[in-house]
Design a protein around this motif. Structure first.
Motif, PDB file in Angstrom:
ATOM      1  N   TYR A  34      -1.021   0.616   1.339  1.00 61.55           N
ATOM      2  CA  TYR A  34      -0.308   0.374   2.587  1.00 61.55           C
ATOM      3  C   TYR A  34       1.199   0.448   2.361  1.00 61.55           C
ATOM      4  CZ  TYR A  34       1.515  -2.156   6.642  1.00 61.55           C
ATOM      5  OH  TYR A  34       2.237  -2.515   7.756  1.00 61.55           O
ATOM      6  N   TYR A  35       1.681  -0.182   1.303  1.00 60.44           N
ATOM      7  CA  TYR A  35       3.118  -0.166   1.053  1.00 60.44           C
ATOM      8  C   TYR A  35       3.588   1.164   0.471  1.00 60.44           C
ATOM      9  CZ  TYR A  35       4.369  -4.626   2.843  1.00 60.44           C
ATOM     10  OH  TYR A  35       4.621  -5.652   3.717  1.00 60.44           O
ATOM     11  N   ALA A  36       2.669   1.905  -0.140  1.00 57.16           N
ATOM     12  CA  ALA A  36       3.031   3.266  -0.537  1.00 57.16           C
ATOM     13  C   ALA A  36       3.317   4.113   0.708  1.00 57.16           C
ATOM     14  CB  ALA A  36       1.905   3.880  -1.361  1.00 57.16           C
ATOM     15  N   ARG A  37       2.480   3.972   1.736  1.00 53.34           N
ATOM     16  CA  ARG A  37       2.712   4.710   2.981  1.00 53.34           C
ATOM     17  C   ARG A  37       3.980   4.241   3.672  1.00 53.34           C
ATOM     18  NH1 ARG A  37      -2.761   3.751   3.507  1.00 53.34           N
ATOM     19  NH2 ARG A  37      -2.400   2.151   5.115  1.00 53.34           N
ATOM     20  N   ASP A  89       0.897 -13.837   7.104  1.00 55.20           N
ATOM     21  CA  ASP A  89       1.143 -12.835   8.144  1.00 55.20           C
ATOM     22  C   ASP A  89       1.178 -11.435   7.536  1.00 55.20           C
ATOM     23  OD1 ASP A  89       1.329 -14.727  10.164  1.00 55.20           O
ATOM     24  OD2 ASP A  89       3.489 -14.986   9.896  1.00 55.20           O
ATOM     25  N   ASP A  90       1.753 -11.312   6.331  1.00 52.98           N
ATOM     26  CA  ASP A  90       1.785 -10.024   5.647  1.00 52.98           C
ATOM     27  C   ASP A  90       2.014 -10.267   4.162  1.00 52.98           C
ATOM     28  OD1 ASP A  90       4.951  -9.296   5.100  1.00 52.98           O
ATOM     29  OD2 ASP A  90       4.647 -10.566   6.874  1.00 52.98           O
ATOM     30  N   GLU A  91       1.552  -9.330   3.341  1.00 51.49           N
ATOM     31  CA  GLU A  91       1.702  -9.374   1.894  1.00 51.49           C
ATOM     32  C   GLU A  91       1.769  -7.944   1.383  1.00 51.49           C
ATOM     33  OE1 GLU A  91       1.975 -11.877  -0.173  1.00 51.49           O
ATOM     34  OE2 GLU A  91       1.290 -13.635   0.936  1.00 51.49           O
ATOM     35  N   SER A  92       2.443  -7.738   0.252  1.00 51.13           N
ATOM     36  CA  SER A  92       2.381  -6.418  -0.378  1.00 51.13           C
ATOM     37  C   SER A  92       1.094  -6.280  -1.178  1.00 51.13           C
ATOM     38  CB  SER A  92       3.590  -6.203  -1.286  1.00 51.13           C
ATOM     39  OG  SER A  92       3.607  -7.146  -2.335  1.00 51.13           O
ATOM     40  N   PHE A  93       0.624  -7.387  -1.744  1.00 47.80           N
ATOM     41  CA  PHE A  93      -0.591  -7.372  -2.561  1.00 47.80           C
ATOM     42  C   PHE A  93      -1.318  -8.714  -2.475  1.00 47.80           C
ATOM     43  CE2 PHE A  93      -2.969  -7.959  -6.491  1.00 47.80           C
ATOM     44  CZ  PHE A  93      -3.606  -6.735  -6.641  1.00 47.80           C
ATOM     45  N   HIS A  94      -0.616  -9.791  -2.636  1.00 55.43           N
ATOM     46  CA  HIS A  94      -1.063 -11.172  -2.730  1.00 55.43           C
ATOM     47  C   HIS A  94      -1.976 -11.363  -3.933  1.00 55.43           C
ATOM     48  CE1 HIS A  94      -1.848 -15.187  -0.517  1.00 55.43           C
ATOM     49  NE2 HIS A  94      -0.949 -15.260  -1.475  1.00 55.43           N
ATOM     50  N   LEU A 139      -7.285 -13.501   5.783  1.00 54.37           N
ATOM     51  CA  LEU A 139      -7.087 -13.032   7.140  1.00 54.37           C
ATOM     52  C   LEU A 139      -6.599 -11.578   7.063  1.00 54.37           C
ATOM     53  CD1 LEU A 139      -5.476 -16.143   8.870  1.00 54.37           C
ATOM     54  CD2 LEU A 139      -7.841 -15.346   8.977  1.00 54.37           C
ATOM     55  N   PRO A 140      -6.763 -10.803   8.129  1.00 57.53           N
ATOM     56  CA  PRO A 140      -6.513  -9.356   8.043  1.00 57.53           C
ATOM     57  C   PRO A 140      -5.043  -8.982   8.128  1.00 57.53           C
ATOM     58  CG  PRO A 140      -7.322  -9.913  10.219  1.00 57.53           C
ATOM     59  CD  PRO A 140      -7.369 -11.188   9.418  1.00 57.53           C
ATOM     60  N   TRP A 141      -4.243  -9.423   7.119  1.00 62.00           N
ATOM     61  CA  TRP A 141      -2.862  -8.956   7.109  1.00 62.00           C
ATOM     62  C   TRP A 141      -2.836  -7.455   6.787  1.00 62.00           C
ATOM     63  CZ3 TRP A 141      -2.373  -7.639   1.975  1.00 62.00           C
ATOM     64  CH2 TRP A 141      -3.010  -8.444   1.033  1.00 62.00           C
ATOM     65  N   ASP A 161      -7.354  -4.761   3.576  1.00 60.03           N
ATOM     66  CA  ASP A 161      -8.648  -4.112   3.374  1.00 60.03           C
ATOM     67  C   ASP A 161      -8.565  -2.909   2.447  1.00 60.03           C
ATOM     68  OD1 ASP A 161      -7.189  -2.564   5.102  1.00 60.03           O
ATOM     69  OD2 ASP A 161      -8.819  -2.197   6.515  1.00 60.03           O
ATOM     70  N   GLU A 162      -7.358  -2.505   2.026  1.00 60.86           N
ATOM     71  CA  GLU A 162      -7.227  -1.433   1.045  1.00 60.86           C
ATOM     72  C   GLU A 162      -7.081  -1.978  -0.369  1.00 60.86           C
ATOM     73  OE1 GLU A 162      -5.010   2.235   2.577  1.00 60.86           O
ATOM     74  OE2 GLU A 162      -4.063   0.586   3.697  1.00 60.86           O
ATOM     75  N   ILE A 163      -6.996  -3.292  -0.491  1.00 61.95           N
ATOM     76  CA  ILE A 163      -6.909  -3.939  -1.801  1.00 61.95           C
ATOM     77  C   ILE A 163      -8.193  -4.716  -2.084  1.00 61.95           C
ATOM     78  CG2 ILE A 163      -5.603  -5.574  -3.222  1.00 61.95           C
ATOM     79  CD1 ILE A 163      -3.207  -5.059  -1.366  1.00 61.95           C
ATOM     80  N   TYR A 164      -8.678  -5.427  -1.061  1.00 65.49           N
ATOM     81  CA  TYR A 164      -9.825  -6.323  -1.222  1.00 65.49           C
ATOM     82  C   TYR A 164     -11.019  -5.842  -0.405  1.00 65.49           C
ATOM     83  CZ  TYR A 164      -6.346  -9.370  -3.314  1.00 65.49           C
ATOM     84  OH  TYR A 164      -5.365  -9.880  -4.131  1.00 65.49           O
ATOM     85  N   ASP A 165     -12.214  -6.117  -0.921  1.00 63.85           N
ATOM     86  CA  ASP A 165     -13.465  -5.787  -0.238  1.00 63.85           C
ATOM     87  C   ASP A 165     -13.463  -6.426   1.152  1.00 63.85           C
ATOM     88  OD1 ASP A 165     -16.201  -5.765   0.614  1.00 63.85           O
ATOM     89  OD2 ASP A 165     -16.824  -5.510  -1.473  1.00 63.85           O
TER      90      ASP A 165
END
Length: 733
Positions: A507-510, A642-647, A663-665, A669-673
């Protein structure tokens, strides 16, 4: 490492006398040999008996060094080496043939070696003679242990409890502590069936004779049991009787009791295998000690040896023993563990065959986890991490690849740096900027001129500087997190000079590409690393009902939503609690200066104090490096931001066997199942509660979910995997 690692081993122990510390030295040599090390065991005293040394003859790669007999120091008498002399001997041996690791036992000895500084970074210290309770951990002791930890590559801890205690009190130990429990060899002979008792019943004790080990009261057991109609005899093996200043009469009284007490058969000092043969021919092992040892964080080798022989053991009920054998183990000494209580436990073992069989099965099963092969496997893993092999592309280079690492905050690179420094074929230097935009320009120029590849942590002023001072022919890698995208630095970077921008999530790459217009081909994703080996520890009782949050500042971390989840769970079951490991927001000046941040935490803290459902249910734990031991108490790690780069905290929780709940920050869903991501605090609470509705057992859904989370963490975030990916990026193609 292309060759076998070279180990020196020295313990502040006399291998002429059989006790747990001497057996440790023998076992450590055997395990290191099995693990593939070239090993030199250095003796403290002249050898008078080969009982412990002879079994090491002929082991692959093992050499026994005898300083007295070999005249390694001038003027040595027959007295044992002092710590000062030992340090001198070890330094001389290291000069002749440098070692890769120095395995040491004994706090006084290790303190001396550390002070002499010859082995900094190579010490693998095995410490048991350290404070093991809060009242004993004085500031002097803590400072001494901090110096030892800083100078050591590894701290070898006998039990998980000792490891966690050390990490809690000595932050410098975090990340260096690994488990090294006692190792028990398989009996080299057929083990007899213990279903039928001898007449008289044979009790057995092996090891040192000391007041707190109750060895003198043990000699009275045959007479006490005879009063209850049980014919019994005590067999003892050992030749080390403590001289205890607090009990000056003990040595003589103990020696007399071994020689002259009816029903006591003392076999004296014996080789380990012979001691095990004697014990195997008995009916019941004795591990009963004074209650002052009940809080010990160590594990008795003799209990494991008895277990390997199929012997049931009478022993104190302690937290360590309950963890090993279960709270319902049938042969705990009842009451205050006085002599009559020990006799009562022996009586039960004699008269209740079912209790005796259950105890023998438990001890046998426990011993299977502590074989020499298991010890060698643990050491093999640690040696692999400490001395990784170079990839072919590095090994083929005519000279090491020069790697420079620069940045103002390298906390997310620490273990990667350790890996790079350990990797053959890499030469690593660091340009540590003291502040975000402050540095020693001359030092930075020197690094830029020297390095084949520079890694800049954070796309901040350091990245701007290095992109404008790149040496022709070198490579530049910049790692971008989250906060940099809100600043001007990415747009100030000369992207033509950058070979790769590394982001921690797709997400942060994009976002980085969209915000800067950088070529997509220059942006790659490598996740944050997680030390899955360190975090993989058994959960503490009650962990399934404890939520955890790591880091709650600034307010976008949304502790308030974590409290929503907790309230909904406690409305169903008051066993739920939340542990928060974080610095308070007011310790971050850049957060606390904002009125809206202060208002958020004012509301949150007031709610914790006034909500009936939250009363006594939220615990704030001190911020620190002891995350691995803290996570033992946590069964579910929340990410309500609210948002994270990775957490990182959900990934760390997963590696510990905790179940993540997010929660769906954006980008989660591109890092965690997706199974761990929930639409709302209500849905999160429902999912978490559903995992603990069934009781603990083979089909336990909470444990199954934790095991799946741990597997995912190992496959995706494991330090070794991430380090390999980074290494491939460093090497020019």
């Amino acid at each position: 490492m292309s060759r076998k690692p070279r180990a020196l081993i020295y313990g502040d122990v006399d291998l002429n006398l059989i006790d747990g510390s001497a057996v440790w030295a023998q076992s450590m040599v055997q395990a290191l040999s099995l693990a593939g090390c070239e090993t030199r065991l250095v003796l403290k005293s002249p050898i008078l008996t080969g009982r412990l040394i002879d079994p090491l003859a002929g082991l692959p790669g093992v050499t026994v060094v005898r300083p007295h007999e070999e005249g390694l120091l001038p003027g040595l008498t027959d007295r044992p080496l002092s710590p000062v002399q030992a340090s001198e001997v070890l330094s001389g041996l290291d000069q002749d043939e440098p070692c890769d690791l120095l395995v040491l036992r004994g706090r006084r000895l290790v303190t001396r070696i550390v002070a002499d500084r010859a082995f900094a970074g190579r010490i693998w210290a095995y410490l048991t003679d350290i404070p093991q309770s809060a009242p004993e951990m004085t500031e002097d002791a803590r400072s001494q242990l901090a110096r030892i930890a800083t100078a050591s590559h590894r701290l070898l801890c006998q039990t998980e409890e000792l490891r966690c205690f050390l990490e809690t009190w000595v932050p410098e130990a975090c990340g260096r502590c690994v488990l090294s429990p006692p190792a028990v060899p398989d009996p080299g002979f057929p083990v007899p069936d213990h279903d039928r008792l001898h007449d008289p019943v044979r009790l057995v004790y092996t090891g040192k004779f000391a007041p707190r080990w109750n060895t003198l009261p043990m000699t009275r057991l045959p007479a006490l049991l005879a009063e209850q109609g049980i014919r019994a005899e005590l067999h003892t093996v050992g030749d080390k009787i403590h001289d205890d200043p607090a009990h000056p009469e003990f040595h003589a009284t103990m020696a007399q009791a071994l020689r002259g007490t009816p029903g006591v058969h003392d076999h004296g000092g014996q080789p380990r295998e012979e001691a095990m043969r004697i014990a195997a021919d008995c009916d019941l092992g004795l591990g009963w000690c004074d209650t002052t040892l009940d809080a010990s964080l160590e594990l008795s080798t003799k209990i494991l040896e008895f277990g390997a022989l199929g012997l049931p053991v009478v022993l104190n009920r302690t937290p360590a023993h309950e963890a090993l054998l279960g709270s319902d183990y049938p042969l705990y000494v009842p009451g205050s563990a006085a002599l009559p209580d020990a006799a009562e436990a022996v009586t039960r073992a004699v008269r209740d065959p079912e209790a005796r069989r259950t105890a023998a099965d438990r001890c046998r099963a426990a011993a299977r986890r502590f074989t020499l092969e298991e010890a060698a496997a643990r050491l093999r893993t640690q040696l692999h991490h400490a001395f990784p092999s170079a990839p072919d592309a590095l090994a083929a280079r005519p000279r090491p690849l020069r790697v420079g690492v620069a940045g103002h905050d390298l906390k997310f690179l620490t273990r990667l740096l350790d890996h790079f420094r350990a990797l053959p074929g890499l030469d690593v230097r660091v340009d540590a900027w003291p502040a975000l935009a402050r540095h020693d320009a001359a030092a930075s120029r020197e690094l830029a001129h020297w390095a084949d590849v520079v890694v800049v942590e954070w796309c901040a002023p350091a990245a701007v500087w290095y992109s404008r001072h790149k040496r022709r022919g070198s490579r530049l890698l910049v790692r971008l997190h989250r906060f940099e995208l809100d600043a001007e630095w990415p747009r100030q970077v000369d992207i033509d000079a950058v070979d790769r921008v590394v982001c921690v999530s797709p997400y942060y790459a994009r976002r980085a590409q969209e915000a800067t217009g950088w070529p997509e081909s220059k942006i790659t994703t490598i996740p944050n690393w997680v030390d899955t080996e360190q975090l993989d520890r058994p959960k503490a009782p009650g962990a399934r009902f404890r939520l955890g949050m790591i880091g709650i500042a600034p307010s976008r971390k949304r502790l308030d939503l974590g409290l929503d989840v907790l309230e909904k769970l406690r409305a169903r079951d008051r066993r739920w609690h939340l542990s928060v490991k974080s610095k308070p927001a007011w310790e971050y000046w850049w957060i606390w200066k904002k009125p809206e941040e202060r208002a958020h935490y004012d509301d949150v803290l007031r709610r914790i104090h006034t909500s009936p459902l939250l009363e006594g249910a939220v615990v704030f734990d001190e911020f620190g490096q002891d995350v691995a031991s803290w996570l033992r108490r946590v069964g579910h790690v929340l990410s309500t931001s609210d948002d994270e780069s990775f957490h990182l905290s959900p990934a760390e929780g997963m590696a510990s066997g905790a179940v993540p709940a997010l929660l769906p920050w954006p980008g989660a869903d591109e890092i965690y199942d997706r199974r761990w991501i929930h639409d709302s605090p209500e849905a999160m609470a429902e999912a978490v509660a559903g995992l603990v509705e069934e009781t603990d057992g083979p089909g336990d859904p909470w444990r199954a979910a934790g095991q799946e989370a741990r597997r995912q963490a190992r496959e995706t975030f494991a330090l070794e995997r991430v380090a390999e990916t980074w290494t491939e990026l460093l090497i020019p193609r």
